[in-house]
Design an enzyme around this catalytic site. Structure first.
Site, mmCIF file in Angstrom:
data_model
loop_
_atom_site.group_PDB
_atom_site.id
_atom_site.type_symbol
_atom_site.label_atom_id
_atom_site.label_comp_id
_atom_site.label_asym_id
_atom_site.label_seq_id
_atom_site.Cartn_x
_atom_site.Cartn_y
_atom_site.Cartn_z
ATOM 1 N N CYS A 62 0.847 -1.183 0.000
ATOM 2 C CA CYS A 62 0.000 0.000 0.000
ATOM 3 C C CYS A 62 0.885 1.236 0.000
ATOM 4 O O CYS A 62 2.044 1.181 0.417
ATOM 5 C CB CYS A 62 -0.955 0.006 1.186
ATOM 6 S SG CYS A 62 -0.180 -0.297 2.764
ATOM 7 N N GLU A 82 8.330 -2.187 -3.022
ATOM 8 C CA GLU A 82 8.235 -2.831 -1.712
ATOM 9 C C GLU A 82 8.652 -4.288 -1.743
ATOM 10 O O GLU A 82 9.259 -4.779 -0.792
ATOM 11 C CB GLU A 82 6.800 -2.741 -1.157
ATOM 12 C CG GLU A 82 6.404 -1.362 -0.721
ATOM 13 C CD GLU A 82 5.074 -1.331 0.010
ATOM 14 O OE1 GLU A 82 4.670 -2.343 0.619
ATOM 15 O OE2 GLU A 82 4.419 -0.267 -0.027
ATOM 16 N N GLU A 110 -8.163 7.787 4.543
ATOM 17 C CA GLU A 110 -7.809 7.497 3.166
ATOM 18 C C GLU A 110 -9.015 7.222 2.275
ATOM 19 O O GLU A 110 -9.996 6.629 2.710
ATOM 20 C CB GLU A 110 -6.876 6.278 3.108
ATOM 21 C CG GLU A 110 -5.554 6.536 3.790
ATOM 22 C CD GLU A 110 -4.539 5.439 3.567
ATOM 23 O OE1 GLU A 110 -3.339 5.779 3.541
ATOM 24 O OE2 GLU A 110 -4.919 4.267 3.416
#
Length: 177
Positions: A62, A82, A110
């Site tokens: 994310c 990542e 968010e």
């Protein structure tokens, strides 16, 4: 390095410094990706150097898109940054808005574009140690049960996704298993 993310201030979307957006609890754009393989979900344990929720387990990856970045391009970029995952093209599943205290006086508020990608059995995963301290493949139903039993081991957003948005994110994927 200053990181600017798209956030709403007084109803106007504009670039805001990432930490400031979290300190003030501003609503901001985000991306979440779930990589799946035959009913299993690739999850990650966040690196201890992360400024919030270090050491907690989260979805595959994310982030916050850059100010002018396309959401899908951001999801693909972040899989590589990542986890060293290349060659997956996630599909958009849902838009989810949530607000959660993530500790240390920080709030995640968010508007998340959620993506799912189907992984081959031989998917190569090479975690970036600055971002990820561990990964594992977990059966979806086992993950849901473990999150319910041990919520403190998981990020607030993963708990919210599994509690409130399972059908929207995973519905047809779970029927195919």
């Amino acid at each position: 390095m200053t990181i600017m993310i798209p956030a709403w201030e007084n109803g106007i979307l504009k670039p805001v410094e990432k930490l400031d957006a979290h300190l003030r609890g501003l609503k901001h754009k985000a991306i979440s990706v779930f990589v799946m393989n035959r009913g299993r979900v690739l999850i990650q344990q966040r690196a201890m150097g992360k400024y919030h929720t270090p050491g907690l387990w989260a979805n595959t990856c994310c982030t916050h898109p850059a100010w002018d970045e396309d959401d899908t391009d951001c999801a693909i970029r972040r899989l590589d940054e990542e986890l060293g995952i290349k060659g997956l093209y996630p599909s958009h599943r849902d838009e989810i808005e949530y607000r959660a205290d993530v500790g240390g006086g920080l709030i995640e508020h968010e508007v998340v574009q959620v993506y799912v990608a189907d992984a081959p059995n031989d998917l190569k995963v090479v975690p970036n140690p600055d971002e990820v301290m561990d990964t594992r493949w977990v059966d979806f139903y086992d993950l849901s049960a473990d999150v319910a039993r041990h919520p403190a081991q998981y990020t607030p957003w993963l708990r919210i996704y599994l509690q409130d948005h399972t059908a929207a994110i995973f519905g047809d994927l779970m029927r195919a298993v």
